[in-house]
Design an enzyme around this catalytic site. Structure first.
Site, short mmCIF file in Angstrom:
data_model
loop_
_atom_site.label_atom_id
_atom_site.label_comp_id
_atom_site.label_asym_id
_atom_site.label_seq_id
_atom_site.Cartn_x
_atom_site.Cartn_y
_atom_site.Cartn_z
CE1 TYR A 286 21.70 112.87 87.75
CE2 TYR A 286 22.35 112.48 85.47
CZ TYR A 286 21.53 112.21 86.55
OH TYR A 286 20.53 111.27 86.41
CB SER B 28 32.55 125.37 84.26
OG SER B 28 32.62 123.99 83.96
CG ASP C 155 39.84 124.96 83.80
OD1 ASP C 155 40.24 124.04 83.06
OD2 ASP C 155 38.87 125.69 83.52
CB SER D 12 29.13 109.19 75.61
OG SER D 12 27.84 109.30 75.06
CB ALA D 13 25.77 105.18 74.12
CE1 TYR E 180 30.04 115.05 75.69
CE2 TYR E 180 28.49 113.73 74.42
CZ TYR E 180 29.19 113.96 75.58
OH TYR E 180 29.05 113.10 76.64
CE LYS F 137 32.40 112.46 76.91
NZ LYS F 137 33.06 112.70 78.20
N GLY G 31 20.14 114.95 63.91
CA GLY G 31 21.21 114.19 64.56
C GLY G 31 20.71 113.05 65.43
P1 NAD Z 1 28.13 117.55 84.57
O1 NAD Z 1 28.25 118.75 83.70
O2 NAD Z 1 27.09 117.55 85.62
O3 NAD Z 1 29.55 117.23 85.24
C1 NAD Z 1 30.77 117.58 84.64
C2 NAD Z 1 31.61 118.32 85.67
O4 NAD Z 1 32.88 118.65 85.12
C3 NAD Z 1 30.97 119.62 86.15
O5 NAD Z 1 30.92 119.62 87.56
C4 NAD Z 1 31.89 120.72 85.61
O6 NAD Z 1 31.92 121.84 86.47
C5 NAD Z 1 33.22 119.98 85.54
N1 NAD Z 1 34.16 120.47 84.53
C6 NAD Z 1 33.95 120.69 83.20
N2 NAD Z 1 35.07 121.12 82.61
C7 NAD Z 1 36.04 121.17 83.57
C8 NAD Z 1 37.40 121.53 83.56
N3 NAD Z 1 38.02 121.96 82.46
N4 NAD Z 1 38.08 121.47 84.73
C9 NAD Z 1 37.48 121.07 85.86
N5 NAD Z 1 36.18 120.70 85.93
C10 NAD Z 1 35.47 120.76 84.79
O7 NAD Z 1 27.96 116.29 83.60
P2 NAD Z 1 27.58 114.78 83.93
O8 NAD Z 1 26.25 114.52 83.34
O9 NAD Z 1 27.82 114.47 85.35
O10 NAD Z 1 28.65 114.04 83.02
C11 NAD Z 1 29.90 113.62 83.52
C12 NAD Z 1 30.71 113.01 82.38
O11 NAD Z 1 29.98 111.94 81.80
C13 NAD Z 1 31.01 113.99 81.25
O12 NAD Z 1 32.30 113.74 80.77
C14 NAD Z 1 29.98 113.61 80.20
O13 NAD Z 1 30.42 113.92 78.89
C15 NAD Z 1 29.87 112.12 80.40
N6 NAD Z 1 28.58 111.57 79.95
C16 NAD Z 1 27.43 112.12 80.43
C17 NAD Z 1 26.20 111.63 79.97
C18 NAD Z 1 24.90 112.24 80.47
O14 NAD Z 1 23.88 112.03 79.83
N7 NAD Z 1 24.87 112.95 81.57
C19 NAD Z 1 26.18 110.58 79.06
C20 NAD Z 1 27.38 110.04 78.61
C21 NAD Z 1 28.59 110.55 79.07
C1 UD1 Z 2 21.88 112.77 74.19
C2 UD1 Z 2 23.00 113.29 73.35
C3 UD1 Z 2 24.11 112.26 73.33
C4 UD1 Z 2 24.56 111.94 74.76
C5 UD1 Z 2 23.34 111.46 75.53
C6 UD1 Z 2 23.70 111.20 76.95
C7 UD1 Z 2 21.88 114.75 71.73
C8 UD1 Z 2 21.50 114.92 70.29
N1 UD1 Z 2 22.51 113.57 72.02
O1 UD1 Z 2 21.42 111.57 73.62
O2 UD1 Z 2 25.22 112.75 72.62
O3 UD1 Z 2 25.54 110.94 74.76
O4 UD1 Z 2 22.33 112.49 75.49
O5 UD1 Z 2 22.59 110.91 77.71
O6 UD1 Z 2 21.68 115.62 72.55
N2 UD1 Z 2 13.50 113.83 73.27
C9 UD1 Z 2 12.29 114.45 73.03
N3 UD1 Z 2 12.08 115.70 73.53
C10 UD1 Z 2 13.02 116.36 74.28
C11 UD1 Z 2 14.25 115.73 74.54
C12 UD1 Z 2 14.47 114.46 74.00
O7 UD1 Z 2 11.42 113.89 72.34
O8 UD1 Z 2 12.77 117.51 74.70
C13 UD1 Z 2 13.72 112.47 72.73
C14 UD1 Z 2 14.89 112.37 71.75
O9 UD1 Z 2 14.45 112.60 70.44
C15 UD1 Z 2 15.35 110.93 72.00
C16 UD1 Z 2 15.05 110.68 73.49
O10 UD1 Z 2 14.07 111.66 73.84
O11 UD1 Z 2 14.57 110.04 71.24
C17 UD1 Z 2 16.26 110.85 74.39
O12 UD1 Z 2 16.86 112.13 74.13
P1 UD1 Z 2 18.02 112.72 75.07
O13 UD1 Z 2 17.63 112.59 76.48
O14 UD1 Z 2 18.37 114.07 74.54
O15 UD1 Z 2 19.23 111.71 74.85
P2 UD1 Z 2 19.92 111.22 73.48
O16 UD1 Z 2 19.42 111.95 72.30
O17 UD1 Z 2 19.85 109.73 73.45
#
Ligand code: NAD
Ligand code: UD1
Length: 335
Positions: free
Chosen positions: A11, A34, A58, A124-125, A148, A152, A293
């Site tokens: 994403y 994956s 991988d 991540s936050a 998770y 981080k 959580g």
């Molecule tokens: P995503 O799952 O869409 O992207 C992660 C990608 O990594 C995927 O394409 C997956 O196929 C690939 N991948 C996973 N393990 C692998 C491995 N061992 N070798 C090669 N490829 C591998 O997730 P995203 O939302 O794009 O997130 C990207 C990064 O940002 C992640 O590290 C995630 O933890 C971090 N992050 C995401 C969020 C969020 O809310 N989306 C918030 C904070 C941090």
């Molecule tokens: C989640 C992850 C966090 C990660 C972050 C990245 C969890 C517990 N935490 O955070 O580790 O870094 O995503 O973006 O998954 N909510 C609803 N209904 C739903 C889904 C969410 O009410 O079906 C509420 C939650 O209670 C929260 C808010 O929406 O108040 C945002 O939730 P979410 O999008 O899951 O993100 P985080 O919990 O902030």
């Protein structure tokens, strides 16, 4: 610059690849697919009008990753690859430490071996746990409430130790708040497998009829409307933050953590209202008990990123919802 993007088919990675190509960088993606489809990269190529090679690999395949570094002369790495589902990490902690921590170790070892000492990492936050105060600044105490988050924290610590051991490293630990939305073309977006865990993708499944209603996790939080407050950031702003980080890596002092957020808190009910407006009908929701959580409130102080990277988020809640809805409406089954 010639940049390796791990997890680039996902994403945030796919949106970042597009911004990198648009800024003139040469990009190679490493992804094991994956949790992604190669179709995202084909669309990035179409939007950018430039090729985007993919290595299906991988990160745990150390000889394979080593060969890639030996063949290509990368100048920097942006490291997105990882597993990210909090609930799954509680059920399968070792899988998360293996994939996220051990995978990063392989990457850092190859980077060191081939002298590629420029890294932007997706933190991540979540590393602030239940933050001591808002807005959250980078110097707040760090903690993890699930495997998770702990993966981080471990990776951040490996990076800090590495930069301490060898001052020629430059590392940006980007702590994302809540990435949402999609590319305004409607061609790239978030494509979760199965039932989404996070708020915006779940609401988009409600909007497209794949879920009957949103379950709002708690209406008794100490917030203005009783629902959880978060700092949602448009994925295109986040992607541009990576381009800014790559441009400023050289000027950083070793390993530096930076919040990427907007600095604004939005409640669940505000998000429901904004997405309802974007899709032109009220999205149904029901109140349910709090999710274990969860925290009441968190939002970023993004001023360090503004100061060091010259970057700040520009897109508001309306853009996040309009772009998210366009993606969902045009791609009801994802990629
Ligand atoms: P995503 O799952 O869409 O992207 C992660 C990608 O990594 C995927 O394409 C997956 O196929 C690939 N991948 C996973 N393990 C692998 C491995 N061992 N070798 C090669 N490829 C591998 O997730 P995203 O939302 O794009 O997130 C990207 C990064 O940002 C992640 O590290 C995630 O933890 C971090 N992050 C995401 C969020 C969020 O809310 N989306 C918030 C904070 C941090
Ligand atoms: C989640 C992850 C966090 C990660 C972050 C990245 C969890 C517990 N935490 O955070 O580790 O870094 O995503 O973006 O998954 N909510 C609803 N209904 C739903 C889904 C969410 O009410 O079906 C509420 C939650 O209670 C929260 C808010 O929406 O108040 C945002 O939730 P979410 O999008 O899951 O993100 P985080 O919990 O902030």
């Amino acid at each position: 610059m010639r940049i390796l993007v791990t997890g680039g088919a996902g994403y945030i990675g796919s949106h970042t690849c597009l911004e990198l190509l648009s800024a003139g960088h040469e990009v190679v993606v490493l992804d094991n697919l994956s949790n992604a489809s190669a179709e995202s990269l084909r669309r990035v190529e179409q939007l950018a009008g430039r090729p985007l090679p993919l290595q299906v690999l991988d990160l745990l395949d150390a000889p394979g990753v080593g060969r890639l570094f030996a063949e290509q002369r990368f100048e920097a790495v942006i490291h997105f690859a990882g597993l990210k589902a909090v609930g799954e990490s509680v059920a399968q902690p070792l899988r998360y430490f293996q994939n996220n921590v051990a995978g990063t170790l392989v990457l850092l070892q190859c980077m060191q071996q081939y002298g590629v000492k420029r890294l932007v990492f997706s933190s991540s936050a979540t590393v602030y746990g239940d933050p001591a105060r808002v807005p959250v600044t980078e110097d707040l105490p760090l903690s993890a409430t699930n495997p998770y988050g702990r993966s981080k924290l471990h990776i951040e610590e490996m990076c800090r130790d590495l930069a301490r051991s060898d001052p020629s490293w430059r590392i940006a630990l980007l702590r994302y708040f809540n990435p949402v939305g999609a590319h305004p073309s409607g061609r790239l977006g978030e494509d979760p497998r199965g039932v989404p865990n996070n708020l915006m993708p779940y609401l988009l499944h409600v909007a497209t009829g794949r879920q009957p209603h949103l379950k709002v996790f708690g209406n008794d939080w100490p917030t203005p409307d009783g629902t959880g407050v978060r700092d949602y950031i448009h994925v295109v702003d986040l992607a541009k933050g990576h381009v800014a980080a790559v441009a400023k890596l050289e000027s950083l002092d070793g390993c530096v953590a930076l919040n990427l957020g907007t600095g604004k808190g939005i409640s669940v009910l505000q998000m429901v209202a904004a997405l309802s407006a974007a899709c032109g009908r009220p999205l149904p929701y029901r109140f349910e008990p709090r999710r274990p959580g969860d925290v009441a409130t968190t939002w970023a102080d993004p001023s360090k990123a503004k100061q060091l990277l010259g970057w700040s988020a520009e897109r508001g809640l309306e853009d996040m919802c309009a772009d998210g809805w366009r993606w969902a409406e045009q791609n009801p089954n994802g990629y």
